[in-house]
Structure formats: structure tokens, C-alpha cells
Design an enzyme around this catalytic site. Structure first.
Site, PDB file in Angstrom:
ATOM      1  N   GLY A  21     -28.699  -8.874  35.284  1.00 15.22           N
ATOM      2  CA  GLY A  21     -29.686  -9.666  36.115  1.00 15.22           C
ATOM      3  C   GLY A  21     -29.279 -10.931  36.603  1.00 15.22           C
ATOM      4  O   GLY A  21     -30.265 -11.838  36.872  1.00 15.22           O
ATOM      5  N   ALA A  22     -27.860 -10.928  36.775  1.00 13.78           N
ATOM      6  CA  ALA A  22     -27.519 -12.550  37.300  1.00 13.78           C
ATOM      7  C   ALA A  22     -26.792 -12.277  38.483  1.00 13.78           C
ATOM      8  O   ALA A  22     -26.119 -13.257  38.827  1.00 13.78           O
ATOM      9  CB  ALA A  22     -26.452 -12.948  36.062  1.00 13.78           C
ATOM     10  N   ASP A  57     -21.169  -3.158  45.753  1.00 20.92           N
ATOM     11  CA  ASP A  57     -20.875  -3.593  44.408  1.00 20.92           C
ATOM     12  C   ASP A  57     -20.006  -2.260  43.654  1.00 20.92           C
ATOM     13  O   ASP A  57     -18.870  -2.453  43.072  1.00 20.92           O
ATOM     14  CB  ASP A  57     -22.010  -3.783  43.505  1.00 20.92           C
ATOM     15  CG  ASP A  57     -22.974  -4.794  43.925  1.00 20.92           C
ATOM     16  OD1 ASP A  57     -22.770  -5.649  45.036  1.00 20.92           O
ATOM     17  OD2 ASP A  57     -24.217  -4.566  43.746  1.00 20.92           O
TER      18      ASP A  57
HETATM   19  C1  GLA Z   1     -27.282  -6.565  45.407  1.00 21.36           C
HETATM   20  C2  GLA Z   1     -26.916  -4.924  45.856  1.00 21.36           C
HETATM   21  C3  GLA Z   1     -25.785  -4.960  46.888  1.00 21.36           C
HETATM   22  C4  GLA Z   1     -26.040  -6.190  48.006  1.00 21.36           C
HETATM   23  C5  GLA Z   1     -26.425  -7.309  47.403  1.00 21.36           C
HETATM   24  C6  GLA Z   1     -26.956  -8.470  48.776  1.00 21.36           C
HETATM   25  O1  GLA Z   1     -26.185  -6.852  44.729  1.00 21.36           O
HETATM   26  O2  GLA Z   1     -26.598  -4.212  44.822  1.00 21.36           O
HETATM   27  O3  GLA Z   1     -25.640  -3.767  47.481  1.00 21.36           O
HETATM   28  O4  GLA Z   1     -26.936  -5.522  48.877  1.00 21.36           O
HETATM   29  O5  GLA Z   1     -27.377  -7.438  46.613  1.00 21.36           O
HETATM   30  O6  GLA Z   1     -25.633  -8.806  49.112  1.00 21.36           O
END
Ligand code: GLA
Length: 403
Positions: free
Chosen positions: A120-121, A170
């Protein structure tokens, strides 16, 4: 720094037998906030903190999963009903569900999860877990999968099984991270280009506010809906526009005058952030770090005022950084509402910038933050047994590739 010898021992004690070990890194995004689900461009790095999944094949199809963080073991059969609310195990079960649609013989597995990526960071602990678990399940099935397909399978798990409508950044960052490089990702075509960052000139400092992003899931999904609605409104006059990627702010400015103010702000952030991310890539290619830093700071301001996904603590962390010597730029990273900022700092001042940022943040908020100089690291993979005992953040790439 994680002692994998201890994790292996724990695995033997709980499950018996020798595990194979799979790793996937977290990420920070230098710029391109909330662009991925608008099919825009992003510029993340894979960080030197990873999630590890120790894995062994079972003779049945069940998944037995132990989380070291939660000190909890759970066992699931593929026939169990889906969970009603998100739980740490849902990320792993979701990946198994998603891969089962593509890999006919996905075996059951005993899995032990250890992670250096704080939960959650905003450092993408969930994608690191998904990708490491996905690699583990594929590895145990002795099945190769293209890494883009793996990233998409992990995103599907999070979107459709966990219920968080995240973009693809991500998972792609975990799958394609490259030591010393940022990744220039086109979230429509999924093309990834590594761009070197000159560490002799700049360092990336990650600063965790230690405030968890509790609102993130509901507000995140809400932002995504708002972007979709804005794109649908634009389509009424520009039918070829699929997402906000396909239009610029000067083009929307006039036609959005009658929109609700919130929707207009969301569209302004996305379209101006796209312009910033392109300028940032030009700056990085030319090693023009002053411009890159300035664009990062402008991105933070836009995420604060137009996209409204920052928090008082994130703003405090950025405001303090702006007053320190060596500062080039800073912004929140990830979904927002808490979590981390990413700072671009002159290399020669990074060692003094880092503790000073931590000291002043703690003085202002009474919260001890976690601030560290982060290195762009390599992508996910399986660890070779020779790496087991001293594997630590940022170590060499896995020697066994599943690709
Ligand atoms: C979260 C989501 C990503 C992206 C970011 C914002 O980390 O998992 O897919 O949308 O927020 O850039």
C-alpha cells in the site's frame, strides 16, 4: 535486505521439500501519472525491492499459500468460489485463475511469499506479487510465456478477479525492468524501450510517507470512469477518439466548457500529462535533468489540483524536497492518496538530501518516513540456486529465463 536462506528454511518447515524461487520487482514511475489506463505513455523504473515466491509443485490442483507478512497459510481448490472481498491471497488466486485460461496443465502448488516491497505504498507491491506468482506457476508447469502476455494475464487477474481496474504499467515494469534504465512504455501498443539514466549525474530517491492509500481502490476506479466519460463526450464531436490519449488539451479546452468542472479537470490532467511525459522523455534522452525534474514537479501539481489524488503528507514530502539542495524534481508515484514520492536529485547531493528529507518530514508530521536512494533494477525471473543465499535487492538478473 531479505535473507532467502531463512525463507527456504521456513518453506521446508511448513511444506517439506526444496522450493524454486521466483522474484519480481516493485516500481516507481518517474512521470506519466494515471496515463496507463488512458492508453498513454509512462516512464517507470523497476526498483531494487522485490517480491519473492518460493514454490513447489503439488500432486493435486490446490494452491497452499503462506504469507510471511501476514503470517497466514491458506489452501484453495480451483473449484472454490471466488472471494467476495479483496484479500492478499486473491492476487495469487487471481493469477492462477487468469493463467488457467491459457495454460491447460497448471499444477497445484505450495507457495511461500516474502516481499521487500512495502504494501500500500504506491510501489506496486501487488503487481510484484502477481508477476512473481505467475512466473512460479508457469515455472512449475514447465511452460514458457511471452512476458507481455504474462503482464496482461496479471493485469486481468487484478481487474477481473481482485476488482481493481489498474492499468498495465506496473506489470510491464516488473516484467521488463532493466538495470540503470527507465522504461518508456506506450500503454496502447505495449512497446517498451529502456532509456539509460546517468547515475553519475542523478539519483532517484524514493520517500515513503508511511501513510497507506486507503482510498486508493474506490477513488482509482472512480478516476478511471471519469476519464472514460470524458473520452465519450469528446467522441460526440471527434468520433475517432478512443481514449484521452487521442486528443490534446488545446483541442478539448473549448469544447469542454459546458462539462462538469470535475470532468474537465480530469481531462486537463491527462492531456497535459501526456505532453509532459513526451517532453520528459526528450529531456532524459538528452540528459537534461533540470527539465526532467521540472516536468516531474509540474506533474505533481497537476495530480494535486486537477486529478486530486495526492494527500497532505505527499504534498508535505514534495514541499520539503523542493527546499533541499540537490533537488531537481519530485512527484507522488502510483495511485496516490498516500504512499511514496519519487525525487530526482543531483548525484553529488543525494547522500545529504536523503537523510535531510527524512529528518524534516518527521519533524513536520511526527511520522518517521522511509527514504532511500533507489537503483533501477532488473526484471522478474527465477533465481539460480547460486543466488539463493545472498540474494538481495538489485542483484544480477535471474539466470534462468522463462521466456
Ligand atoms: C496504480 C495502478 C497503475 C497506474 C498508477 C497510476 O499504481 O496500478 O496501473 O494507473 O496507479 O499511474
Amino acid at each position: 535486505m531479505l535473507a532467502l536462506s531463512h525463507s527456504r528454511e521456513e518453506f521446508r518447515r511448513r511444506f517439506g521439500g526444496e522450493p524454486r524461487i521466483f522474484r519480481a520487482p516493485g516500481r516507481v514511475n518517474l512521470i506519466g501519472g494515471h496515463l496507463d489506463y488512458n492508453e498513454g505513455w509512462v516512464l517507470p523504473i523497476a526498483v531494487d525491492r522485490s517480491c519473492y515466491v518460493l514454490a513447489r509443485r503439488r500432486n493435486d490442483l490446490n494452491l497452499r499459500i503462506y504469507s510471511a507478512h501476514f503470517d497466514e497459510t491458506l489452501e484453495f481448490s480451483p473449484d472454490d468460489p471466488r472471494p467476495v472481498a479483496a484479500h492478499w491471497s486473491s492476487y495469487v488466486r487471481g493469477v492462477a485463475w487468469s493463467l488457467a485460461g491459457e495454460v491447460p496443465q497448471l499444477p497445484g502448488a505450495d507457495l511461500l511469499i516474502e516481499s521487500e516491497v512495502p504494501l500500500g505504498a504506491g510501489l506496486s507491491s501487488s503487481a510484484a506479487l502477481e508477476v512473481a506468482a505467475g512466473l512460479a506457476l508457469l515455472g512449475l508447469a514447465e511452460t514458457a510465456m511471452d512476458l507481455t502476455a504474462l503482464a496482461l494475464a496479471c493485469q486481468r487477474a487484478e481487474n477481473e478477479y481482485v476488482g481493481m481496474r489498474c492499468g498495465i504499467m506496473d506489470q510491464l515494469a516488473a516484467c521488463f525492468g532493466r538495470q540503470g534504465c527507465a522504461l518508456w512504455i506506450d500503454c496502447r501498443t505495449l512497446a517498451v524501450e529502456p532509456l539509460p539514466i546517468d547515475e553519475n549525474r542523478v539519483r532517484i530517491v524514493v520517500a515513503n510517507t508511511m501513510v497507506k492509500h486507503a482510498l486508493a481502490s474506490s477513488e482509482y476506479n472512480q478516476r478511471r470512469r471519469e476519464c472514460e466519460e470524458a473520452a465519450a463526450r469528446v467522441r460526440q464531436t471527434h468520433p475517432s477518439v478512443r481514449t484521452l490519449r487521442d486528443i490534446t488539451w488545446p483541442e478539448i479546452e473549448g469544447l469542454s466548457c459546458s462539462w462538469p468542472a470535475t470532468l474537465r479537470r480530469r481531462a486537463r490532467h491527462i492531456t497535459t500529462e501526456i505532453a509532459r511525459v513526451h517532453a520528459a522523455v526528450d529531456a532524459l534522452r538528452e540528459s537534461d535533468f533540470e527539465s526532467l525534474g521540472r516536468l516531474m514537479s509540474e506533474s505533481h501539481d497537476s495530480l494535486d489540483s486537477d486529478y486530486q489524488v495526492t494527500s497532505p503528507e505527499l504534498n508535505t514530502m514534495v514541499a520539503i524536497a523542493r527546499g533541499l539542495s540537490g533537488f531537481l524534481g519530485a512527484r507522488m508515484t502510483g495511485g496516490g492518496f498516500g504512499g511514496c514520492t519519487v525525487n530526482l536529485v543531483r548525484a553529488e547531493q543525494a547522500e545529504t538530501f536523503t537523510p535531510e528529507l527524512a529528518r524534516r518530514y518527521q519533524a513536520d508530521t511526527s511520522r518517521p518516513p522511509d527514504v532511500y536512494i533507489c537503483r533501477a533494477s532488473d526484471c522478474a525471473g527465477e533465481l539460480h540456486p547460486s543466488q539463493f543465499d545472498d540474494q538481495a535487492a538489485g542483484s544480477p538478473p535471474a539466470e534462468r529465463s522463462l521466456q
